[in-house]
Scaffold this motif. Structure first.
Motif, PDB file in Angstrom:
ATOM      1  N   MET A 235       0.848  -1.194   0.000  1.00 28.71           N
ATOM      2  CA  MET A 235       0.000   0.000   0.000  1.00 28.71           C
ATOM      3  C   MET A 235       0.883   1.243   0.000  1.00 28.71           C
ATOM      4  N   ALA A 236       1.046   1.820  -1.182  1.00 25.87           N
ATOM      5  CA  ALA A 236       1.849   3.045  -1.317  1.00 25.87           C
ATOM      6  C   ALA A 236       3.244   2.869  -0.718  1.00 25.87           C
ATOM      7  N   GLY A 237       3.849   1.706  -0.978  1.00 25.87           N
ATOM      8  CA  GLY A 237       5.201   1.448  -0.497  1.00 25.87           C
ATOM      9  C   GLY A 237       5.262   0.844   0.889  1.00 25.87           C
ATOM     10  N   GLN A 238       4.111   0.731   1.560  1.00 25.80           N
ATOM     11  CA  GLN A 238       4.056   0.148   2.892  1.00 25.80           C
ATOM     12  C   GLN A 238       3.491  -1.273   2.824  1.00 25.80           C
ATOM     13  N   ARG A 239       3.864  -2.090   3.822  1.00 23.22           N
ATOM     14  CA  ARG A 239       3.362  -3.457   3.878  1.00 23.22           C
ATOM     15  C   ARG A 239       2.700  -3.688   5.240  1.00 23.22           C
ATOM     16  N   PRO A 240       1.445  -3.222   5.394  1.00 21.59           N
ATOM     17  CA  PRO A 240       0.758  -3.386   6.676  1.00 21.59           C
ATOM     18  C   PRO A 240       0.524  -4.859   7.004  1.00 21.59           C
ATOM     19  N   SER A 241       0.414  -5.152   8.279  1.00 18.93           N
ATOM     20  CA  SER A 241       0.169  -6.521   8.716  1.00 18.93           C
ATOM     21  C   SER A 241      -1.211  -6.981   8.250  1.00 18.93           C
ATOM     22  N   LEU A 242      -1.443  -8.278   8.326  1.00 18.00           N
ATOM     23  CA  LEU A 242      -2.746  -8.812   7.937  1.00 18.00           C
ATOM     24  C   LEU A 242      -3.855  -8.238   8.809  1.00 18.00           C
ATOM     25  N   GLN A 243      -3.628  -8.171  10.113  1.00 19.71           N
ATOM     26  CA  GLN A 243      -4.649  -7.609  10.995  1.00 19.71           C
ATOM     27  C   GLN A 243      -4.948  -6.158  10.638  1.00 19.71           C
ATOM     28  N   GLN A 244      -3.916  -5.404  10.283  1.00 16.46           N
ATOM     29  CA  GLN A 244      -4.137  -4.016   9.857  1.00 16.46           C
ATOM     30  C   GLN A 244      -4.933  -3.975   8.557  1.00 16.46           C
ATOM     31  N   ARG A 245      -4.578  -4.841   7.622  1.00 19.26           N
ATOM     32  CA  ARG A 245      -5.299  -4.878   6.339  1.00 19.26           C
ATOM     33  C   ARG A 245      -6.776  -5.199   6.535  1.00 19.26           C
ATOM     34  N   MET A 246      -7.049  -6.164   7.405  1.00 19.10           N
ATOM     35  CA  MET A 246      -8.444  -6.533   7.657  1.00 19.10           C
ATOM     36  C   MET A 246      -9.191  -5.369   8.306  1.00 19.10           C
ATOM     37  N   THR A 247      -8.553  -4.701   9.254  1.00 23.83           N
ATOM     38  CA  THR A 247      -9.183  -3.550   9.913  1.00 23.83           C
ATOM     39  C   THR A 247      -9.393  -2.404   8.931  1.00 23.83           C
ATOM     40  N   TYR A 248      -8.369  -2.113   8.111  1.00 23.20           N
ATOM     41  CA  TYR A 248      -8.503  -1.048   7.107  1.00 23.20           C
ATOM     42  C   TYR A 248      -9.631  -1.370   6.124  1.00 23.20           C
ATOM     43  N   THR A 249      -9.751  -2.644   5.754  1.00 23.19           N
ATOM     44  CA  THR A 249     -10.802  -3.049   4.816  1.00 23.19           C
ATOM     45  C   THR A 249     -12.182  -2.786   5.409  1.00 23.19           C
ATOM     46  N   GLU A 250     -12.342  -3.086   6.687  1.00 26.40           N
ATOM     47  CA  GLU A 250     -13.627  -2.808   7.339  1.00 26.40           C
ATOM     48  C   GLU A 250     -13.912  -1.307   7.365  1.00 26.40           C
ATOM     49  N   LEU A 251     -12.893  -0.506   7.671  1.00 31.51           N
ATOM     50  CA  LEU A 251     -13.081   0.951   7.690  1.00 31.51           C
ATOM     51  C   LEU A 251     -13.403   1.489   6.296  1.00 31.51           C
ATOM     52  N   PHE A 252     -12.708   0.964   5.292  1.00 27.71           N
ATOM     53  CA  PHE A 252     -12.929   1.376   3.905  1.00 27.71           C
ATOM     54  C   PHE A 252     -14.347   1.010   3.469  1.00 27.71           C
ATOM     55  N   THR A 253     -14.788  -0.182   3.869  1.00 31.49           N
ATOM     56  CA  THR A 253     -16.141  -0.617   3.541  1.00 31.49           C
ATOM     57  C   THR A 253     -17.166   0.256   4.246  1.00 31.49           C
ATOM     58  N   ARG A 254     -16.926   0.545   5.530  1.00 35.44           N
ATOM     59  CA  ARG A 254     -17.862   1.409   6.261  1.00 35.44           C
ATOM     60  C   ARG A 254     -17.950   2.795   5.625  1.00 35.44           C
ATOM     61  N   ASN A 255     -16.816   3.337   5.201  1.00 37.71           N
ATOM     62  CA  ASN A 255     -16.834   4.647   4.555  1.00 37.71           C
ATOM     63  C   ASN A 255     -17.680   4.621   3.286  1.00 37.71           C
ATOM     64  N   ASN A 256     -17.540   3.543   2.508  1.00 37.18           N
ATOM     65  CA  ASN A 256     -18.347   3.433   1.287  1.00 37.18           C
ATOM     66  C   ASN A 256     -19.827   3.280   1.608  1.00 37.18           C
ATOM     67  N   LEU A 257     -20.151   2.474   2.620  1.00 31.40           N
ATOM     68  CA  LEU A 257     -21.546   2.307   3.005  1.00 31.40           C
ATOM     69  C   LEU A 257     -22.131   3.618   3.523  1.00 31.40           C
ATOM     70  N   GLU A 258     -21.343   4.354   4.289  1.00 28.08           N
ATOM     71  CA  GLU A 258     -21.833   5.628   4.823  1.00 28.08           C
ATOM     72  C   GLU A 258     -22.074   6.630   3.695  1.00 28.08           C
ATOM     73  N   ASN A 259     -21.226   6.598   2.681  1.00 31.80           N
ATOM     74  CA  ASN A 259     -21.465   7.471   1.529  1.00 31.80           C
ATOM     75  C   ASN A 259     -22.753   7.076   0.807  1.00 31.80           C
ATOM     76  N   MET A 260     -22.995   5.780   0.652  1.00 30.80           N
ATOM     77  CA  MET A 260     -24.235   5.316   0.026  1.00 30.80           C
ATOM     78  C   MET A 260     -25.446   5.793   0.827  1.00 30.80           C
ATOM     79  N   ALA A 261     -25.354   5.678   2.160  1.00 29.53           N
ATOM     80  CA  ALA A 261     -26.453   6.114   3.017  1.00 29.53           C
ATOM     81  C   ALA A 261     -26.652   7.626   2.922  1.00 29.53           C
TER      82      ALA A 261
END
Length: 281
Positions: A235-261
């Protein structure tokens, strides 16, 4: 259409519980000490320290990750359905059986998806296109939804994903004979996933000794969970841990859902957490 959005956010909340379940499965796995430490001669004075997999990660780990993936994917699909239903005032909306959140790596691929989603209002399709992986300045593979799509597709149609260990912390101590010193090879950067075995250290001794005269203490080496098919993520030259990736994915998904709402005039239960509706006015 409040309830439809509530269901989509409930899916996402369920994904968080699946991530915690994945973490508990990992803790149980590593409590069994599934890696051995081996010291290997390269030359009479050069040695390598290896982490060797003794016991593969259990299928429960793969199943928990599978459930997490499927829940994230379903939350996106449910969110798009709720958005279209709200925009059209119909539940089910036109051509409801075709509604699935598109995740595309190229503009050509998205153009094909637009044809499939012919019942979705054009302004919604335009907004969804702006968030597609191929729009990322670092390439589609830097986009978390790209990985949700690819990993979930493999999980559904081919096989469960393989869990691995990945070196997340690195500190090695050596116990050598009193008249021997060692110099570590600092070019060894072992922050990688372990497939079978991984060199976690290399050093040269001041004189030739038997490898059996060396004791390696790797209590300072931390091993984190990893998914083999996702191990190369950058991710932009960084290699976040799996737990970070999973957490970021949830936040990214929530942001998209909130925009839809927000576009639908709906406020999620508990309010908006990733955006300020006032900024959109």
């Amino acid at each position: 259409m409040q309830q439809l959005f509530d269901f989509a956010f409930a899916r996402l909340d369920h994904a968080e519980s699946k991530r915690r379940e994945f973490g508990e499965s990992w803790k149980q796995y590593i409590s069994q000490h599934p890696w051995d430490i081996d010291v290997r001669n390269v030359t009479p004075t050069t040695f390598e320290i290896l982490a060797v997999t003794r016991e593969q990660a259990p299928v429960q780990l793969s199943l928990a990750f599978s459930d997490w993936l499927a829940t994230i994917r379903a939350a996106l699909d449910n969110g798009l359905y709720a958005w279209v239903a709200s925009a059209t005032g119909q539940d089910p909306p036109p051509l409801a059986e075709r509604i699935q959140y598109p995740i595309c790596s190229t503009a050509k691929e998205y153009a094909s998806q637009r044809k499939r989603l012919s019942g979705v209002p054009v302004d919604i399709l335009d907004k969804v296109e702006a968030a597609q992986p191929y729009q990322s300045p670092y390439g589609p593979e830097s986009n978390l939804f790209y990985w949700v799509h690819e990993l979930a597709r493999t999980d559904r149609h081919r096989s469960l994903h393989v869990g691995l260990g990945r070196v997340g912390a690195h500190r090695i101590r050596l116990h050598l004979p009193n008249d021997v010193t060692a110099t570590f090879d600092e070019s060894v950067k072992p922050y990688h996933h372990i497939v079978g075995e991984l060199v976690v250290g290399r050093f040269t001794t001041s004189k030739a000794i038997s490898r059996f005269a060396i004791k390696a203490d790797l209590t300072g080496v931390g091993i984190d969970p990893e998914i083999q098919a996702w191990a190369g993520f950058n991710m932009a030259g960084q290699r976040p841990s799996l737990q970070q990736r999973m957490t970021y994915t949830e936040l990214f998904t929530r942001n998209n859902l909130e925009n839809m709402a927000l576009f639908s005039g709906i406020e999620p239960l508990g309010g908006f957490t990733t955006l300020d509706p006032a900024d959109a006015t």
